[in-house]
Enzyme design. Structure first.
Site, mmCIF file in Angstrom:
data_model
loop_
_atom_site.group_PDB
_atom_site.id
_atom_site.type_symbol
_atom_site.label_atom_id
_atom_site.label_comp_id
_atom_site.label_asym_id
_atom_site.label_seq_id
_atom_site.Cartn_x
_atom_site.Cartn_y
_atom_site.Cartn_z
ATOM 1 C CG ASP A 265 36.361 35.065 42.666
ATOM 2 O OD1 ASP A 265 36.616 35.232 41.256
ATOM 3 O OD2 ASP A 265 36.849 35.806 43.305
ATOM 4 C CD GLU A 266 35.530 35.987 36.902
ATOM 5 O OE1 GLU A 266 35.251 35.431 35.684
ATOM 6 O OE2 GLU A 266 36.502 36.837 36.844
#
Length: 679
Positions: free
Chosen positions: A574-575
């Site tokens: 989720d980066e």
């Protein structure tokens, strides 16, 4: 009468016209195109001279507009400096009002402080309204001419906003005569100039003028309605000056003003003389040259007649089977072609024999060419081509089937019109190298077909004669579009994330290296590291398919937030990251805030509303001595700082953050990140 009849160009002999008639006809055919071409050239020259005169006037108005804008910008800069000094003085409780009076006198006007409900120049004054406009829009403001009826005593107001220590917005207003603001028209540079230069405000009143300024300041300009009706920031039209003379006028509106205009006028007669004079000279020169050429043609026609008659008689003797002579009895001609014709008659039989031999050689060459094309056809090529030894295409087969254009369109250099503009220099360079070295050619390029651009491979080889000299080139075009498409897909997959379609770490490393290299030239970029808030909760409670859909939706919103020159990267999980080009503290902050706002809005996934957020760490790529690993570390530190402040925050890296982090008790990165995620 008999003599005149023999010389008549309309005399017939056995139903055929005389030689004089045909010479006269040839002269007509030669003269008519020359006359037409000369007329066209004169007309085009006139257009060019007229366009040059207009361009000169437009360029002058552009240059003067830039100068006036720079003049006003300098005044605004001085006002901004005074406003900052004034605000500083107020914060320290010092009285700056006498100082403002002195500064205004030094600038050639008066300075006033304006706030909502507070002014020393009258609430209904136009200068007060200008100050309020600057406060309302938080930007510089300039008025039109105040009280234009007062002529040279009219005033103009300039205002810049500033903020007091208490947070109140005020404006510093400078009121002065027009000649104190538009210095360009007050110097000696324009004295004696052929141009009339003026500056008008947005209502059509004169602010400044290069001639008789004191007499005309504040007066409305003629033809203002015509200028406004053009509806463009610049233009050119015929007008009338205040003195009543006709002028050609070029205008350009000034940026940052309420419709001010710089106009440059030139006397209409002088403007027309600049292009009509050279045109008349050119037309006269063309007429003289044509007359000389016509007289020369008539003289040459008379010289042609005598030897041609002798050659005609000699030709009739050859046609009737008479004995060939050496032609010594024929009158020699100073015209090389007629002398060559005399010699050619004598060598007629030899020439016919040599021609038969040449035709046999041509037949053999055509047979060899047919074999070549048959061999290439069996190889399955799209197009067969043949070029002479210098390069132009002499023969092509299959061009219509490939491009939809006839084969003859590719002859010579016509094939170049179907080659992609980006590939044409590569093809020309490869061909020039092969011609110079005498080697095989092998180059790939895109060609326009009815179905769009298609990749083809052009291969060919030189054909040499018995002496080893190149006489021609032959080759073919092959369809390689499928292979090039597969290569493009593989290259895209190597640099992009398969789920979101965003760039991956490989692309990020490449763009980071480019940004670091650009820092050598003083360019600045920004690296934004983005970490999603509450994504793990959504992924665990709603399932991985929803989590994947959420990541794709986040990627779509990120691409909407950035500029075309920026790049969005999914670094993993989720980066995400963004590399912003041409960045600064302000633009990076605006982009980070925009992303935080965009990702905080709910997402609708499978008819369910999902809310997450994002935290962002920002660092700048402005030092070529700092590598990508250190830049990532700094952005990560700023991201931890943003996480520590709560959800939906962004933080710019500060070297003091790194120092504080080093002094803080040791803590593992996963622990810090997990604590931040839980917020």
């Amino acid at each position: 009468m008999r003599r005149l009849n023999r010389l008549s160009i309309f005399r017939k002999n056995g139903g055929r016209r005389s030689l004089q008639f045909h010479l006269f006809t040839i002269m007509l055919f030669a003269v008519v195109p020359v006359v037409a071409a000369t007329a066209l050239a004169v007309w085009q020259a006139g257009e060019a001279f007229h366009t040059s005169s207009e361009s000169r006037l437009r360029d002058t108005s552009q240059t003067l507009a830039n100068a006036v804008e720079a003049d006003l910008a300098g005044t605004f800069t001085s006002l901004s400096t005074l406003a900052n000094l004034y605000a500083s003085g107020r914060n320290t409780a010092r009285s700056f009002e006498p100082w403002l009076d002195e500064a205004g006198t030094h600038l050639g006007g008066t300075l006033h402080v304006v706030a909502r409900g507070l002014t020393d120049i009258g609430a209904n004054n136009a200068a007060f309204a200008t100050g309020l406009r600057a406060i309302e829009h938080r930007s510089r403001a300039i008025s039109n001419l105040i009280d234009p009826a007062s002529g040279k005593d009219a005033r103009i107001a300039l205002a810049v906003p500033f903020e007091t220590a208490g947070g109140q917005l005020q404006a510093l207003v400078f009121v002065a005569k027009p000649d104190r603001l538009v210095h360009l028209l007050q110097g000696n540079e324009l004295e004696g100039s052929e141009f009339l230069v003026a500056v008008t405000d947005g209502t059509g009143h004169l602010v400044g003028r290069s001639r008789d300024a004191d007499r005309f300041i504040g007066k409305p300009v003629p033809d203002w309605g015509k200028l406004q009706s053009m509806g463009s920031p610049s233009g050119l039209f015929e007008a009338v000056s205040k003195e009543g003379s006709e002028i050609m006028l070029s205008f350009r509106k000034l940026a940052g003003t309420p419709g001010w205009v710089v106009v440059v006028g030139e006397n209409l007669d002088a403007f027309n003389a600049r292009w009509q004079g050279p045109l008349a000279t050119l037309a006269l020169s063309a007429l003289i040259a044509f007359s000389i050429a016509l007289l020369g043609a008539l003289w040459m026609a008379q010289r042609i007649l005598a030897p041609v008659k002798a050659l005609a008689a000699y030709g009739r003797g050859i046609a009737e089977g008479g004995q060939l002579s050496d032609g010594a009895h024929l009158q020699r001609s100073s015209i090389a072609e007629f002398e060559s014709l005399r010699e050619s008659f004598i060598a007629a039989q030899t020439e016919l024999r040599e021609r038969a031999e040449r035709e046999k050689e041509i037949a053999d060459t055509l047979t060899l060419s047919e074999r070549r094309y048959r061999a290439v056809a069996e190889a399955g090529a799209l197009v067969f081509w043949q070029r002479d030894r210098t390069g132009p295409v002499t023969q092509v087969t299959g061009w219509r089937e490939l491009t939809g254009r006839s084969d003859t369109d590719a002859i010579g250099l016509g094939w170049m019109a179907s080659v992609h503009a980006e590939d044409l220099p590569v093809v020309e360079s490869a061909w020039a190298e092969c011609v110079a070295k005498g080697s095989d050619v092998d180059v790939e390029a895109r060609v326009l077909t009815p179905a769009g651009w298609k990749w083809v491979r052009a291969r060919g080889a030189p054909i040499r004669d018995a002496a080893g000299e190149i006489v021609e080139w032959v080759g073919s075009l092959e369809d390689i579009d499928a292979r090039r498409s597969a290569q493009a897909r593989i290259a895209h997959m190597a640099h992009h994330d398969t789920l979101t379609g965003l760039g991956n770490r490989a692309l990020m490393a490449k763009r980071m290296a480019e940004a670091i290299e650009a820092a050598h030239d003083g360019q600045c970029a920004a690296l934004l590291c983005i970490d999603l808030d509450r994504f793990k909760l959504v992924n665990d409670t709603m399932g991985h398919p929803v989590g994947d859909a959420l990541l794709c939706a986040v990627a779509a919103r990120l691409k909407q937030c950035v500029a075309e020159t920026d790049v969005v990267i999914r670094t993993g999980g989720d980066e995400f990251a963004v590399i912003q080009s041409a960045s600064s503290w302000a633009t990076a902050s605006l982009l980070a805030a925009k992303i935080v706002k965009s990702l905080s809005d709910p997402f609708t996934l499978r008819r369910q509303s999902v809310s997450i957020g994002a935290s962002i760490g920002v660092t700048f790529i402005d030092d070529p001595g700092i590598g990508d690993s250190e830049l990532m570390r700094r952005a990560d530190i700023a991201l931890y700082a943003a996480k520590a402040e709560g959800r939906g925050q962004f933080h710019l890296f500060d070297p003091r953050m790194d120092l504080q982090r080093r002094r803080a008790p040791a803590r593992s990165k996963p622990a810090v990140r997990e604590k931040a995620r839980s917020r």
